[in-house]
Motif scaffolding. Structure first.
Motif, PDB file in Angstrom:
ATOM      1  N   ALA A  87      -5.724   6.536  95.549  1.00 52.68           N
ATOM      2  CA  ALA A  87      -5.885   5.666  94.391  1.00 52.68           C
ATOM      3  C   ALA A  87      -6.884   6.237  93.381  1.00 52.68           C
ATOM      4  CB  ALA A  87      -6.327   4.276  94.840  1.00 52.68           C
ATOM      5  N   LEU A  88      -7.666   7.215  93.787  1.00 56.11           N
ATOM      6  CA  LEU A  88      -8.666   7.804  92.897  1.00 56.11           C
ATOM      7  C   LEU A  88      -8.156   9.041  92.162  1.00 56.11           C
ATOM      8  CD1 LEU A  88     -11.793   7.449  95.199  1.00 56.11           C
ATOM      9  CD2 LEU A  88     -11.103   5.979  93.300  1.00 56.11           C
ATOM     10  N   LEU A  89      -6.911   9.434  92.400  1.00 53.65           N
ATOM     11  CA  LEU A  89      -6.384  10.635  91.738  1.00 53.65           C
ATOM     12  C   LEU A  89      -6.325  10.481  90.223  1.00 53.65           C
ATOM     13  CD1 LEU A  89      -3.577  11.762  94.215  1.00 53.65           C
ATOM     14  CD2 LEU A  89      -5.854  12.757  93.885  1.00 53.65           C
ATOM     15  N   LEU A  90      -5.822   9.356  89.727  1.00 49.15           N
ATOM     16  CA  LEU A  90      -5.767   9.147  88.271  1.00 49.15           C
ATOM     17  C   LEU A  90      -7.162   9.029  87.660  1.00 49.15           C
ATOM     18  CD1 LEU A  90      -2.639   6.863  87.788  1.00 49.15           C
ATOM     19  CD2 LEU A  90      -2.914   9.276  87.197  1.00 49.15           C
ATOM     20  N   PRO A  91      -8.109   8.309  88.280  1.00 57.00           N
ATOM     21  CA  PRO A  91      -9.466   8.312  87.721  1.00 57.00           C
ATOM     22  C   PRO A  91     -10.097   9.706  87.674  1.00 57.00           C
ATOM     23  CG  PRO A  91      -9.210   6.438  89.163  1.00 57.00           C
ATOM     24  CD  PRO A  91      -7.968   7.268  89.303  1.00 57.00           C
TER      25      PRO A  91
END
Length: 168
Positions: A24-28
């Motif tokens: 879930a942190l890939l886009l941030p």
């Protein structure tokens, strides 16, 4: 990531406690790289202090909104299955949550997309007998194993209930 003991009832035991997969942190992280690149590009291409300062302020605000905030949301959100219920807590400033007794769970769906299978995560969809109907738990690490553990809990409760019914 331990659940706060004050959320548990007496004799209640944690079976699975997890948060969303780091996927879930890939886009941030991508947003962080893009905003840093924007700041550096403005600094290198435009040789005016005021424009550079404004560029870095915009990049900093973008980093706060699209990188730091999602990270804090990820860090403060968790899902816990106990031997009695499902507990979800999400949100940074405003906390939201569901507490669903396992006795009300009617179905558990699992969604494993190709990226999920590669990263070892998946989405669990818990259906219950309430008006809300469904709780979606996205990007759960080891989703298939979690689903098996919950099924064992549900089967154990069904066995206990039928044992009580036979005793009447």
């Amino acid at each position: 990531m331990p659940i706060s003991p004050k959320l548990l009832n007496e004799g209640e035991n944690v079976v699975v406690s997890t948060r969303t997969h780091p996927k879930a942190l890939l886009l941030p992280i991508l947003a962080l790289v893009l905003f840093l690149a924007l700041g550096v590009a403005i600094m290198v291409l435009i040789d005016q202090e005021v424009v550079t300062l404004i560029g870095w302020i915009v990049a900093g605000l973008g980093i706060l909104r699209y990188t730091v905030w999602p990270f804090l949301d990820w860090l403060t959100s968790y899902y816990t299955f106990t031997d009695r219920r499902l507990i979800t807590r999400t949100g940074v400033l405003t906390r939201r949550g569901h507490d669903i007794p396992l006795s009300r769970v009617s179905d558990i769906e699992i969604e494993l997309h190709i990226i999920d299978r590669l990263l070892g995560c998946g989405t669990l969809v818990i259906s219950d007998a309430s008006t809300h109907g469904r709780v979606v738990l996205p990007d759960i690490p080891h989703a298939e194993e979690t689903k098996r553990k919950v099924h064992l809990l549900l089967h154990g409760q069904a066995t206990e209930a039928s044992s009580r019914d036979e005793g009447i």
